[in-house]
Design a protein around this motif. Sequence first.
Motif, PDB file in Angstrom:
ATOM      1  N   TYR A 293       0.635  -1.246   0.010  1.00  0.00           N
ATOM      2  CA  TYR A 293      -0.061   0.047   0.065  1.00  0.00           C
ATOM      3  C   TYR A 293       0.971   1.363   0.037  1.00  0.00           C
ATOM      4  CZ  TYR A 293      -3.154  -3.360   1.893  1.00  0.00           C
ATOM      5  OH  TYR A 293      -3.822  -4.739   2.190  1.00  0.00           O
ATOM      6  N   GLU A 294       0.224   2.545  -0.142  1.00  0.00           N
ATOM      7  CA  GLU A 294       0.891   3.630   0.062  1.00  0.00           C
ATOM      8  C   GLU A 294       1.846   3.479   1.319  1.00  0.00           C
ATOM      9  OE1 GLU A 294      -2.583   4.188  -2.584  1.00  0.00           O
ATOM     10  OE2 GLU A 294      -2.173   3.491  -0.538  1.00  0.00           O
ATOM     11  N   ASN A 295       2.892   4.154   1.287  1.00  0.00           N
ATOM     12  CA  ASN A 295       3.790   3.963   2.565  1.00  0.00           C
ATOM     13  C   ASN A 295       4.815   5.217   2.780  1.00  0.00           C
ATOM     14  OD1 ASN A 295       5.672   3.124   4.769  1.00  0.00           O
ATOM     15  ND2 ASN A 295       4.780   0.972   4.301  1.00  0.00           N
TER      16      ASN A 295
ATOM     17  N   SER B 109      10.372   6.105   0.660  1.00  0.00           N
ATOM     18  CA  SER B 109      11.431   6.838  -0.034  1.00  0.00           C
ATOM     19  C   SER B 109      12.629   6.390   0.822  1.00  0.00           C
ATOM     20  CB  SER B 109      11.311   8.284   0.131  1.00  0.00           C
ATOM     21  OG  SER B 109      10.105   8.585  -0.659  1.00  0.00           O
TER      22      SER B 109
ATOM     23  N   ARG C 217      -0.722   0.125  -6.098  1.00  0.00           N
ATOM     24  CA  ARG C 217      -1.025   1.187  -5.636  1.00  0.00           C
ATOM     25  C   ARG C 217       0.433   2.179  -5.347  1.00  0.00           C
ATOM     26  NH1 ARG C 217      -5.591   0.040  -1.105  1.00  0.00           N
ATOM     27  NH2 ARG C 217      -4.430   2.007  -0.155  1.00  0.00           N
ATOM     28  N   ILE C 218       1.437   1.404  -5.183  1.00  0.00           N
ATOM     29  CA  ILE C 218       2.771   1.868  -4.750  1.00  0.00           C
ATOM     30  C   ILE C 218       3.443   2.791  -6.031  1.00  0.00           C
ATOM     31  CG2 ILE C 218       4.378  -0.039  -5.172  1.00  0.00           C
ATOM     32  CD1 ILE C 218       4.191   2.207  -1.914  1.00  0.00           C
TER      33      ILE C 218
ATOM     34  N   PRO D 299       2.646   5.188  -7.977  1.00  0.00           N
ATOM     35  CA  PRO D 299       2.861   6.787  -8.140  1.00  0.00           C
ATOM     36  C   PRO D 299       4.050   7.147  -7.110  1.00  0.00           C
ATOM     37  CG  PRO D 299       0.510   5.958  -8.181  1.00  0.00           C
ATOM     38  CD  PRO D 299       1.226   4.970  -7.827  1.00  0.00           C
ATOM     39  N   GLN D 300       4.163   6.615  -5.806  1.00  0.00           N
ATOM     40  CA  GLN D 300       5.256   6.913  -4.706  1.00  0.00           C
ATOM     41  C   GLN D 300       6.505   6.685  -5.552  1.00  0.00           C
ATOM     42  OE1 GLN D 300       3.585   5.281  -0.827  1.00  0.00           O
ATOM     43  NE2 GLN D 300       5.368   6.761  -0.401  1.00  0.00           N
TER      44      GLN D 300
END
Length: 381
Positions: free
Chosen positions: A193-195, A199, A220-221, A223-224
Motif C-alpha cells: 500500500y502507499e507507505n 523513500s 498502488r505503490i 505513483p510513489q
Amino acid sequence: MRVTWDIFCNVVDNYGDIGVAWRLARGLAREHGLAVRLWVDDLRTFHRIWPAIDPLAAGQTSEGVAICAWHTPFVATEPARVVIEAFGCALPEAYLEAMARQSPPPVWINLEYLSAETWVAGHHGLPSPHARLPLTKYFFFPGYTADTGGLPAESGLMARREAFLERSAPGFWRDLQIGAPQADELRVSLFAYENPALSALLDAWAVDARPVTCLVPEGRIIPQLAAWLGVPSLQAGAVHQRGRLRLRILPFTDQDAYDQLLWACDLNFVRGEDSCVRAQWAARPLVWQAYPQADEAHWNKLDALLTLYTVGLDPAAACAVSGMWRHWNAMPDADGVAARWATWRARRAAIEHHAQAWCERLAGAGSLTEKLVEFAEKKLK
C-alpha cells in the motif's frame, strides 16, 4: 449427492478478499470434489488476479468453480447446503429469506480475516443466532495454531515450489527479461500500500554495498515510486537504476505467477492477508504491511504475528525482523530505516534459515480448506 457450497465475496480491499475467496473456492472444487459457486460483486478486480475471468459475464465456470456476478437486486437463487459469507460481507436479504425456508437450513459460516492474536482460538466456531430468522451463523477464524481454522494452502504447494526452484527458476527470469541473479545481488519483490517509509527504504537500497534489484508489480505503490524517481509515470516494463538499486516494474499478474515471484526472490515485501500467507509458504524472508486500520488497530495484528514468527530466532535476528516490520508499518521507532536495513542485512543468513523452518511449522495449523469441510460436515449431520 454432492454437497453444494456458495461463497459470497464483496471486493473491498482490492485483491485480498477475492484472493482468499478464490483460493478457497478452487481448493474446495479441486481437492474435495465439491460443487462450488463463487458470488463476486466486482468481476473486474477478480479478472486482474485471474485473467480467465470474463468481467462482463453474469455466469461462467473456471477451475471447476461456477462464477456468478453478484448484482443488486439479487436474483432468486436456491441456496447451497453450505454458505460462506467471506469477511462479513452481508448476504443478500432475498438469499437469507430463502435460506430460512429450507429444512434443515444451510450451514452458514462467516469466514473471518486471518489473525495471529491470542483471542482468535476462543472465538473460533462460535454460533450467532440471527435476530429475526431461524438461522445460525458460525464464526470461522483462520489462524496459526491447531485450535483455529488453519491457513489457506492447497495440497502439493510445497512440492510445486521445490520443483519450480529446481527446474523452472532460470526460465522464470528469462521470461521477465532479467538475467540470472549475480552472486552478491539481492532480489526483492515489493507489493505494498502507499507507505511514507518507502523513500527512505529506496534511499538505503541505492547506497547499499551490494546490488539490489526491486521487482514491483503494478499497483498502488507505483505513483510513489515515480515521485521518488522524478518521472511523471511508470508502466510495466520500465527499468530505472539509481546507485546500487535497479527498479523494474512488472505487469500485474495472476495468483500462480505471483507465487513464482515470491519463490524466486530473496526477500518479499507483502501487504494485507493473501500475499502475506503466500510469502510465508514461499519459505523466504518477508516484510509484512498490515492493512491500515483506524486508531492503529492493525499494530496489534502485526505484533501478534511477530511474536509467533520470531520464536526460535536469535535475539539479534529477531530484532532485525521486528525492526523492519514495525518501521514499515509506521510504528514508533527511534531508529531510521537505513539503520534497520543495515541490521537486517547483517542477520540475513539467520533470517533466511528461519523462514524455511517457519514454513515447515505452519503445517501444524492445518489447512483452511480441510478444516472448513470438516466443520461443515459435522454441522450437516
